[in-house]
Design an enzyme around this catalytic site. Structure first.
Site, PDB file in Angstrom:
ATOM      1  N   HIS A   9     -35.456   8.179  31.596  1.00 47.50           N
ATOM      2  CA  HIS A   9     -37.120   9.307  31.743  1.00 47.50           C
ATOM      3  C   HIS A   9     -36.400   9.967  33.195  1.00 47.50           C
ATOM      4  O   HIS A   9     -35.744  10.156  34.035  1.00 47.50           O
ATOM      5  CB  HIS A   9     -38.565   8.411  32.275  1.00 47.50           C
ATOM      6  CG  HIS A   9     -37.964   7.950  33.427  1.00 47.50           C
ATOM      7  ND1 HIS A   9     -38.135   8.196  34.527  1.00 47.50           N
ATOM      8  CD2 HIS A   9     -37.423   6.716  33.627  1.00 47.50           C
ATOM      9  CE1 HIS A   9     -37.847   7.201  35.354  1.00 47.50           C
ATOM     10  NE2 HIS A   9     -37.216   6.260  35.263  1.00 47.50           N
ATOM     11  N   ASN A  15     -39.964   9.229  41.663  1.00 44.70           N
ATOM     12  CA  ASN A  15     -38.133   9.201  42.374  1.00 44.70           C
ATOM     13  C   ASN A  15     -38.206   9.444  42.855  1.00 44.70           C
ATOM     14  O   ASN A  15     -37.674   9.182  43.878  1.00 44.70           O
ATOM     15  CB  ASN A  15     -37.717   9.750  40.876  1.00 44.70           C
ATOM     16  CG  ASN A  15     -37.952   8.492  40.004  1.00 44.70           C
ATOM     17  OD1 ASN A  15     -37.496   9.154  38.923  1.00 44.70           O
ATOM     18  ND2 ASN A  15     -37.813   7.533  40.368  1.00 44.70           N
ATOM     19  N   ARG A  58     -43.373   7.261  31.737  1.00 43.08           N
ATOM     20  CA  ARG A  58     -42.647   7.817  32.071  1.00 43.08           C
ATOM     21  C   ARG A  58     -41.564   8.474  30.339  1.00 43.08           C
ATOM     22  O   ARG A  58     -40.486   9.464  31.412  1.00 43.08           O
ATOM     23  CB  ARG A  58     -42.456   7.784  34.029  1.00 43.08           C
ATOM     24  CG  ARG A  58     -41.566   6.368  33.600  1.00 43.08           C
ATOM     25  CD  ARG A  58     -41.511   6.065  34.849  1.00 43.08           C
ATOM     26  NE  ARG A  58     -40.691   4.354  35.607  1.00 43.08           N
ATOM     27  CZ  ARG A  58     -41.662   3.496  35.749  1.00 43.08           C
ATOM     28  NH1 ARG A  58     -42.671   3.834  35.667  1.00 43.08           N
ATOM     29  NH2 ARG A  58     -40.644   2.125  36.031  1.00 43.08           N
ATOM     30  N   GLU A  82     -38.808  -0.554  32.119  1.00 34.73           N
ATOM     31  CA  GLU A  82     -38.482  -0.970  33.740  1.00 34.73           C
ATOM     32  C   GLU A  82     -38.159  -2.233  34.164  1.00 34.73           C
ATOM     33  O   GLU A  82     -39.107  -3.461  33.726  1.00 34.73           O
ATOM     34  CB  GLU A  82     -38.426  -0.588  34.731  1.00 34.73           C
ATOM     35  CG  GLU A  82     -37.168   0.339  35.802  1.00 34.73           C
ATOM     36  CD  GLU A  82     -36.466  -0.419  35.977  1.00 34.73           C
ATOM     37  OE1 GLU A  82     -35.481  -0.762  34.915  1.00 34.73           O
ATOM     38  OE2 GLU A  82     -35.903   0.868  36.106  1.00 34.73           O
TER      39      GLU A  82
END
Length: 199
Positions: A9, A15, A58, A82
């Site tokens: 993504h 991030n 995302r 994830e």
């Protein structure tokens, strides 16, 4: 032969801030949206025939950029999420290192983490690789499958599909935002690595 593209993504605010996301459902940042839009034409040029994505926003929103170009439906699969990071989610590396120094050091070395509710890599590898193998098995032999997923999920799935030990995952290096790993499935020779961290 089937081409499988594992597409990470685009960037999120977490991030950019160095926060561990795990399965917390963080949206793309404005930069992440632009990254997805910029990468989508390059993937569209590979003529994808199947689109799948993690159900976290995302990844799903990243895949939407490609969906808009190729007109294929997207199938969302929670198994492509994830790795779950439990109590670490939302914290920076510095914060995790301060509260769980030994576990954090093990994680950084690619070793098992057995506390803080962090998902075991064996479970991560199994769920992601199973989802991807099912997608390949259900597609025509000449399919091009683009799976929008996450960094750790993609690395551990890659190792599982290739038959590598999970301990090899850190040697692949981080998969950058909106970069991809390309794998080929041959019904005779099995899985093969073509490329990693393709921009």
């Amino acid at each position: 032969m089937t081409l499988l593209i594992l597409w990470r993504h685009g960037q999120t605010a977490w991030n950019a801030g160095g926060r561990v996301q795990g399965q917390t459902d963080i949206p793309l940042s404005d930069l992440g949206v632009e990254q997805a839009r910029a990468a989508a034409p390059r993937l569209a040029a590979l003529t994808p025939t199947v689109l799948i994505a993690s159900d976290l926003r995302r990844a799903a929103d990243t895949q939407s950029a490609l969906e808009a170009l190729v007109g294929l439906p997207v199938r969302h699969d929670a198994r492509l999420r994830e790795r779950g990071f439990g109590d670490w989610e939302g914290l920076t590396h510095a914060e995790i290192g301060a509260r769980w120094p030994e576990s954090f050091a093990r994680w950084k070395r690619g070793e098992p983490v057995v506390d803080a509710g962090v998902e075991e890599v064996d479970a991560l590898s199994k769920r992601t690789a199973t989802a991807l193998q099912e997608a390949v098995d259900g597609a025509p032999d000449d399919a091009v499958i683009v799976a929008a997923t996450h960094g750790a999920a993609a690395r551990y799935a890659t190792c599982a599909l290739l038959g590598w030990p999970a301990e090899f995952a850190p040697t692949l290096g981080a998969l950058h935002n909106c970069h991809s790993t390309h794998l080929l499935f041959d019904t005779v020779r099995g899985w093969q690595m073509l490329a990693h961290n393709v921009p």
